[in-house]
Design a protein around this motif. Structure first.
Motif, PDB file in Angstrom:
ATOM      1  N   GLN A  99      10.608   3.259  15.717  1.00  0.00           N
ATOM      2  CA  GLN A  99       9.575   4.184  15.268  1.00  0.00           C
ATOM      3  C   GLN A  99      10.184   5.385  14.555  1.00  0.00           C
ATOM      4  N   VAL A 100      11.259   5.917  15.112  1.00  0.00           N
ATOM      5  CA  VAL A 100      11.936   7.052  14.487  1.00  0.00           C
ATOM      6  C   VAL A 100      12.502   6.649  13.130  1.00  0.00           C
ATOM      7  N   ALA A 101      13.115   5.462  13.067  1.00  0.00           N
ATOM      8  CA  ALA A 101      13.657   4.969  11.799  1.00  0.00           C
ATOM      9  C   ALA A 101      12.538   4.788  10.773  1.00  0.00           C
ATOM     10  N   GLY A 102      11.382   4.285  11.216  1.00  0.00           N
ATOM     11  CA  GLY A 102      10.233   4.114  10.318  1.00  0.00           C
ATOM     12  C   GLY A 102       9.723   5.444   9.799  1.00  0.00           C
ATOM     13  N   ARG A 103       9.665   6.470  10.679  1.00  0.00           N
ATOM     14  CA  ARG A 103       9.235   7.798  10.250  1.00  0.00           C
ATOM     15  C   ARG A 103      10.230   8.421   9.277  1.00  0.00           C
ATOM     16  N   ASN A 104      11.511   8.224   9.561  1.00  0.00           N
ATOM     17  CA  ASN A 104      12.538   8.746   8.649  1.00  0.00           C
ATOM     18  C   ASN A 104      12.420   8.088   7.277  1.00  0.00           C
ATOM     19  N   ARG A 105      12.208   6.775   7.267  1.00  0.00           N
ATOM     20  CA  ARG A 105      12.068   6.047   5.999  1.00  0.00           C
ATOM     21  C   ARG A 105      10.838   6.545   5.249  1.00  0.00           C
ATOM     22  N   ALA A 106       9.731   6.719   5.973  1.00  0.00           N
ATOM     23  CA  ALA A 106       8.510   7.214   5.334  1.00  0.00           C
ATOM     24  C   ALA A 106       8.738   8.615   4.768  1.00  0.00           C
ATOM     25  N   GLY A 107       9.442   9.449   5.487  1.00  0.00           N
ATOM     26  CA  GLY A 107       9.740  10.793   5.005  1.00  0.00           C
ATOM     27  C   GLY A 107      10.573  10.759   3.731  1.00  0.00           C
ATOM     28  N   TRP A 108      11.553   9.873   3.699  1.00  0.00           N
ATOM     29  CA  TRP A 108      12.392   9.745   2.500  1.00  0.00           C
ATOM     30  C   TRP A 108      11.591   9.205   1.324  1.00  0.00           C
ATOM     31  N   LEU A 109      10.635   8.322   1.597  1.00  0.00           N
ATOM     32  CA  LEU A 109       9.800   7.800   0.517  1.00  0.00           C
ATOM     33  C   LEU A 109       8.920   8.899  -0.084  1.00  0.00           C
ATOM     34  N   VAL A 110       8.396   9.770   0.786  1.00  0.00           N
ATOM     35  CA  VAL A 110       7.591  10.891   0.305  1.00  0.00           C
ATOM     36  C   VAL A 110       8.453  11.809  -0.555  1.00  0.00           C
ATOM     37  N   VAL A 111       9.631  12.133  -0.062  1.00  0.00           N
ATOM     38  CA  VAL A 111      10.546  13.003  -0.814  1.00  0.00           C
ATOM     39  C   VAL A 111      10.908  12.358  -2.149  1.00  0.00           C
ATOM     40  N   ALA A 112      11.215  11.061  -2.130  1.00  0.00           N
ATOM     41  CA  ALA A 112      11.582  10.362  -3.366  1.00  0.00           C
ATOM     42  C   ALA A 112      10.443  10.391  -4.376  1.00  0.00           C
ATOM     43  N   SER A 113       9.201  10.138  -3.921  1.00  0.00           N
ATOM     44  CA  SER A 113       8.076  10.145  -4.864  1.00  0.00           C
ATOM     45  C   SER A 113       7.840  11.553  -5.410  1.00  0.00           C
ATOM     46  N   PHE A 114       8.002  12.587  -4.571  1.00  0.00           N
ATOM     47  CA  PHE A 114       7.857  13.963  -5.052  1.00  0.00           C
ATOM     48  C   PHE A 114       8.956  14.319  -6.047  1.00  0.00           C
ATOM     49  N   LEU A 115      10.185  13.874  -5.782  1.00  0.00           N
ATOM     50  CA  LEU A 115      11.287  14.165  -6.696  1.00  0.00           C
ATOM     51  C   LEU A 115      11.068  13.528  -8.065  1.00  0.00           C
ATOM     52  N   VAL A 116      10.593  12.291  -8.076  1.00  0.00           N
ATOM     53  CA  VAL A 116      10.311  11.630  -9.352  1.00  0.00           C
ATOM     54  C   VAL A 116       9.235  12.402 -10.105  1.00  0.00           C
ATOM     55  N   GLY A 117       8.181  12.794  -9.417  1.00  0.00           N
ATOM     56  CA  GLY A 117       7.120  13.581 -10.059  1.00  0.00           C
ATOM     57  C   GLY A 117       7.630  14.915 -10.570  1.00  0.00           C
ATOM     58  N   ALA A 118       8.477  15.572  -9.779  1.00  0.00           N
ATOM     59  CA  ALA A 118       9.043  16.854 -10.214  1.00  0.00           C
ATOM     60  C   ALA A 118       9.910  16.665 -11.452  1.00  0.00           C
ATOM     61  N   LEU A 119      10.681  15.596 -11.489  1.00  0.00           N
ATOM     62  CA  LEU A 119      11.518  15.325 -12.658  1.00  0.00           C
ATOM     63  C   LEU A 119      10.670  15.087 -13.906  1.00  0.00           C
ATOM     64  N   VAL A 120       9.586  14.359 -13.761  1.00  0.00           N
ATOM     65  CA  VAL A 120       8.688  14.118 -14.893  1.00  0.00           C
ATOM     66  C   VAL A 120       8.081  15.437 -15.376  1.00  0.00           C
ATOM     67  N   ALA A 121       7.587  16.251 -14.445  1.00  0.00           N
ATOM     68  CA  ALA A 121       6.968  17.530 -14.821  1.00  0.00           C
ATOM     69  C   ALA A 121       7.971  18.446 -15.515  1.00  0.00           C
ATOM     70  N   VAL A 122       9.180  18.537 -14.958  1.00  0.00           N
ATOM     71  CA  VAL A 122      10.201  19.401 -15.554  1.00  0.00           C
ATOM     72  C   VAL A 122      10.627  18.871 -16.923  1.00  0.00           C
ATOM     73  N   ALA A 123      10.772  17.550 -17.028  1.00  0.00           N
ATOM     74  CA  ALA A 123      11.171  16.965 -18.317  1.00  0.00           C
ATOM     75  C   ALA A 123      10.131  17.248 -19.395  1.00  0.00           C
ATOM     76  N   LEU A 124       8.850  17.108 -19.061  1.00  0.00           N
ATOM     77  CA  LEU A 124       7.799  17.408 -20.038  1.00  0.00           C
ATOM     78  C   LEU A 124       7.803  18.879 -20.429  1.00  0.00           C
ATOM     79  N   GLY A 125       7.940  19.753 -19.432  1.00  0.00           N
ATOM     80  CA  GLY A 125       7.982  21.182 -19.722  1.00  0.00           C
ATOM     81  C   GLY A 125       9.194  21.557 -20.566  1.00  0.00           C
TER      82      GLY A 125
END
Length: 190
Positions: free
Chosen positions: A6-32
């Motif tokens: 369960q802890v490993a699953g939560r950690n993985r989910a947390g990393w997936l959220v961070v990864a999706s936010f990072l990709v979005g941030a990179l897109v926003a910064v690149a456009l700006g």
């Protein structure tokens, strides 16, 4: 062992959220960054799709995108059982949600392309600055949401939040450009 999984699953989910936010941030910064460093052409696109000019085309395409985003909002609320008095969503609502989102995104592309290519990141007045920021954030959140849709194990709150942010940013874009244009007869649209 089950707690460790369960802890490993939560950690993985947390990393997936961070990864999706990072990709979005990179897109926003690149456009700006592109919008700030690119020398704006000041010219309209070659194709204005039967409109009298670039400004009306952008205003009406953005209005269509907001209408389709409203379909997205209500279909999502219905699918998630959050639309009072509507009961269970019919099976076709999933397809309506996907297609309205696809068409809404496609309708925004000529508008965004013209904004970046012809005008750039505009920060000479507050309305235009908010509009430019919202445009970058919109496409960043869109990238995050599309990535999150493809990842397994993301938290259940992520997609509704991303969809809500998309709706909020497209409303800001529409209000700071299309609504402003429609209320300013003969004004230039940015």
């Amino acid at each position: 062992m089950a707690i460790k999984d369960q802890v490993a699953g939560r950690n993985r989910a947390g990393w997936l959220v961070v990864a999706s936010f990072l990709v979005g941030a990179l897109v926003a910064v690149a456009l700006g960054a592109y919008g700030r460093t690119h020398t704006p052409t000041g010219r309209p696109l070659a194709l204005i799709i039967g409109f009298s000019g670039m400004a009306p085309m952008k205003a009406w395409l953005a209005t269509a995108a907001v209408a389709l985003a409203t379909v997205q909002l209500f279909s999502a609320l219905w699918m998630w059982g959050r639309l009072p008095g509507c009961g269970r969503a019919p099976s076709w609502i999933v397809h309506a949600h996907r297609w309205s989102g696809t068409v809404a995104f496609l309708v925004t592309l000529p508008v965004a392309y013209h904004c970046l290519w012809s005008i750039g990141f505009y920060n000479y007045n507050m309305r235009a600055y908010v509009h430019s920021l919202a445009g970058c954030f919109f496409y960043g959140v869109f990238a995050s949401k599309m990535l999150a849709l493809r990842l397994h194990g993301v938290p259940g709150w992520l997609l509704p939040w991303a969809g809500g942010l998309l709706f909020a940013f497209i409303l800001v874009l529409w209000i700071t450009a299309s609504v402003w244009y429609f209320s300013q007869v003969g004004s230039l649209l940015i």
